[in-house]
Enzyme design. Structure first.
Site, mmCIF file in Angstrom:
data_model
loop_
_atom_site.group_PDB
_atom_site.id
_atom_site.type_symbol
_atom_site.label_atom_id
_atom_site.label_comp_id
_atom_site.label_asym_id
_atom_site.label_seq_id
_atom_site.Cartn_x
_atom_site.Cartn_y
_atom_site.Cartn_z
ATOM 1 N N ASP A 146 20.957 18.072 -34.214
ATOM 2 C CA ASP A 146 20.399 19.300 -34.789
ATOM 3 C C ASP A 146 20.734 19.526 -36.260
ATOM 4 O OD1 ASP A 146 18.918 20.306 -32.599
ATOM 5 O OD2 ASP A 146 20.797 20.771 -31.586
ATOM 6 N N GLY A 200 9.989 11.102 -18.299
ATOM 7 C CA GLY A 200 10.058 12.371 -19.016
ATOM 8 C C GLY A 200 10.688 13.417 -18.121
ATOM 9 N N SER A 242 16.423 30.339 -23.122
ATOM 10 C CA SER A 242 16.467 29.444 -21.961
ATOM 11 C C SER A 242 16.419 30.270 -20.695
ATOM 12 C CB SER A 242 17.782 28.672 -21.936
ATOM 13 O OG SER A 242 17.858 27.773 -23.007
ATOM 14 N N TRP A 247 6.979 23.256 -31.019
ATOM 15 C CA TRP A 247 7.687 22.274 -31.872
ATOM 16 C C TRP A 247 6.760 21.092 -32.136
ATOM 17 C CZ3 TRP A 247 11.106 24.818 -34.138
ATOM 18 C CH2 TRP A 247 12.189 25.461 -33.547
ATOM 19 N N ASP A 297 11.821 18.635 -29.978
ATOM 20 C CA ASP A 297 12.344 19.499 -31.043
ATOM 21 C C ASP A 297 12.795 18.709 -32.270
ATOM 22 O OD1 ASP A 297 12.757 20.144 -28.343
ATOM 23 O OD2 ASP A 297 14.199 21.712 -28.765
ATOM 24 N N THR A 345 12.340 17.856 -18.207
ATOM 25 C CA THR A 345 12.542 19.067 -19.008
ATOM 26 C C THR A 345 13.998 19.477 -18.959
ATOM 27 O OG1 THR A 345 11.550 21.177 -19.579
ATOM 28 C CG2 THR A 345 12.211 20.926 -17.281
ATOM 29 N N ARG A 378 7.785 26.489 -26.087
ATOM 30 C CA ARG A 378 8.368 26.170 -27.396
ATOM 31 C C ARG A 378 8.309 24.680 -27.696
ATOM 32 N NH1 ARG A 378 12.270 29.166 -27.061
ATOM 33 N NH2 ARG A 378 14.085 27.811 -26.874
HETATM 34 N N1 GLY Z 1 15.860 23.313 -29.929
HETATM 35 C C1 GLY Z 1 16.181 24.042 -28.760
HETATM 36 C C2 GLY Z 1 15.261 25.160 -28.478
HETATM 37 O O1 GLY Z 1 14.184 25.238 -29.013
HETATM 38 O O2 GLY Z 1 15.624 25.996 -27.675
#
Ligand code: GLY
Length: 401
Positions: free
Chosen positions: A111, A229, A361, A247, A171, A231, A243
């Site tokens: 990040d 893949g 989340s 992204w 992301d 999640t 999101r």
């Molecule tokens: N990059 C983590 C989120 O979008 O929650």
């Protein structure tokens, strides 16, 4: 009755006006200014609690967004005394980021772009701060350590020698502008070369047949090929986390900006089309695109996804033919109108954030995240909302990414 409107329906929606952009931006800048007392030596966490962020230390992947809000305020402030206050606060936070990367505190993840682009790259571009430049280059150096030559990707999370962590996530496309900036600044192509490889791997595997996207993709550590893949923060493995799709919209725009590869414009359109065909009536997505009108009792929105998508569309519009550019910038203005009408904070007593109804989340029986920031302000939602307003108010805005 369908739970989603269609992309064609969006043609009827209103765009945000110039007056509304100005009014919203003026409020946002004042809101940031009010927050400087609590959040110059400290940072807000990722999400608010009942609408209010609490001060904390510089940790987690999200603190750069607050510093980014300070730099956007610095750029948009009308009066010199306000500019001076924002500059002081921004540079104080740069010191904190310099300490963080020098001491390698909570930086063992991918990040670095989310953290250092809106804080230190922005500071360097706006003030020429050498400390900000040094911190951002150290962060780029830290990021490239996460590159796996087998598979050619930057690993998102966890220890680099654990096969269970051999994955990238959508992301990460927003972490890569830091690497392009580092190559441009140091004239060392190694950062850019790694970014390009990661983009290529992402584009190869992230899109599903229906143009929704994986949140996370695991590769085979032996061959580097696609494994599966899954999640982390979406509703379930095969669903489209709102999101993640957003992204993907902004991520393909910056991928095009830096590589000029025409096929990324096509990927952008496919990802955007899926997003635009899975929105409820007020065009602000539920946190996962599985949900739509009728789900509001149990499921929250993620307003940050609309703000991210708006920024991505405004960015990609710069590189498209006239017709496509007009189309996507109009949609961005419609997202901003929807946020303006129904989601923005208009009173500092109600919240110290910028836009309400974001979701960080949400835990389900089918995902792997920890529940946090459900139906709250979330700090990147606030940042991208201000970035989109800044882009609309000044189309020449020099981006931090
Ligand atoms: N990059 C983590 C989120 O979008 O929650």
């Amino acid at each position: 009755m369908s739970r989603w409107i269609t992309e064609a329906d969006i043609a009827q929606y209103k765009e945000i006006t110039e007056t509304e952009v100005k009014q919203a931006l003026d409020f946002s800048v004042k809101q940031v200014e009010k927050n400087l007392t609590d959040f110059t030596d400290h940072f807000p966490g990722p999400a608010s609690f009942d609408g209010f962020y609490k001060p904390g230390e510089n940790k987690n992947w999200t603190t750069g967004f607050w510093t980014g809000e300070i730099w956007l305020s610095y750029e948009n402030a009308a009066e010199l005394k306000d500019k001076t206050a924002f500059r002081h606060a921004g540079l104080t936070q740069v010191d904190s980021f310099h300490n963080r990367i020098s001491q390698k505190y909570d930086v063992d993840n991918h990040d670095m772009g989310f953290l250092f682009s809106p804080s230190c790259v922005a500071a360097y571009k706006l003030t020429g701060s050498e400390k900000a430049k040094e911190a951002a280059i150290l962060a780029a150096e830290q990021l490239v350590k996460r590159f796996h030559p087998v598979g050619e990707f930057l690993q998102a999370w966890g220890s680099m020698d654990d096969p269970k962590n051999y994955r990238f996530i959508i992301d990460c496309l927003l972490n890569l502008p830091l690497l392009y900036w580092a190559s441009e600044t140091t004239e060392d192509s190694k950062y850019r070369d790694i970014a390009e490889k990661h983009i290529h791997t992402t584009m190869k595997y992230i899109l599903r047949e229906d143009d929704s996207t994986w949140h996370t993709v695991f590769l085979d550590p032996e061959t580097g090929g696609f494994s599966h893949g899954s999640t982390c923060q979406g509703y379930k493995d095969g669903s489209a986390w709102a999101r993640g799709q957003a992204w993907g919209i902004y991520g393909t725009a910056v991928a095009y900006k830096y590589t000029g590869r025409e096929e990324y414009i096509e990927y952008f359109k496919r990802i955007a089309t899926y997003f635009l065909n899975h929105l409820p009536k007020d065009i602000i997505p539920f946190w996962d695109l599985t949900f739509g009108d009728g789900d509001e009792i149990t499921e929250p929105r993620d307003s940050s996804s609309a703000a991210i998508a708006a920024c991505g569309m405004l960015e990609m519009s710069k590189y498209m033919n006239e017709k496509d550019a007009a189309y996507y910038s109009s949609i961005a203005r419609k997202f901003m109108k929807a946020l303006y009408d129904g989601y923005r904070v208009t009173d500092s007593e109600q919240s110290n954030g910028q836009i309400l109804h974001g979701t960080y989340s949400k835990k389900t029986p089918y995902n792997t995240c920890t529940e946090e920031g459900v139906d709250e302000c979330i700090i990147w939602g606030d940042y991208y909302y201000m970035e989109a307003l800044t882009r609309l108010s000044n189309p020449e805005w020099n981006i931090y990414w």
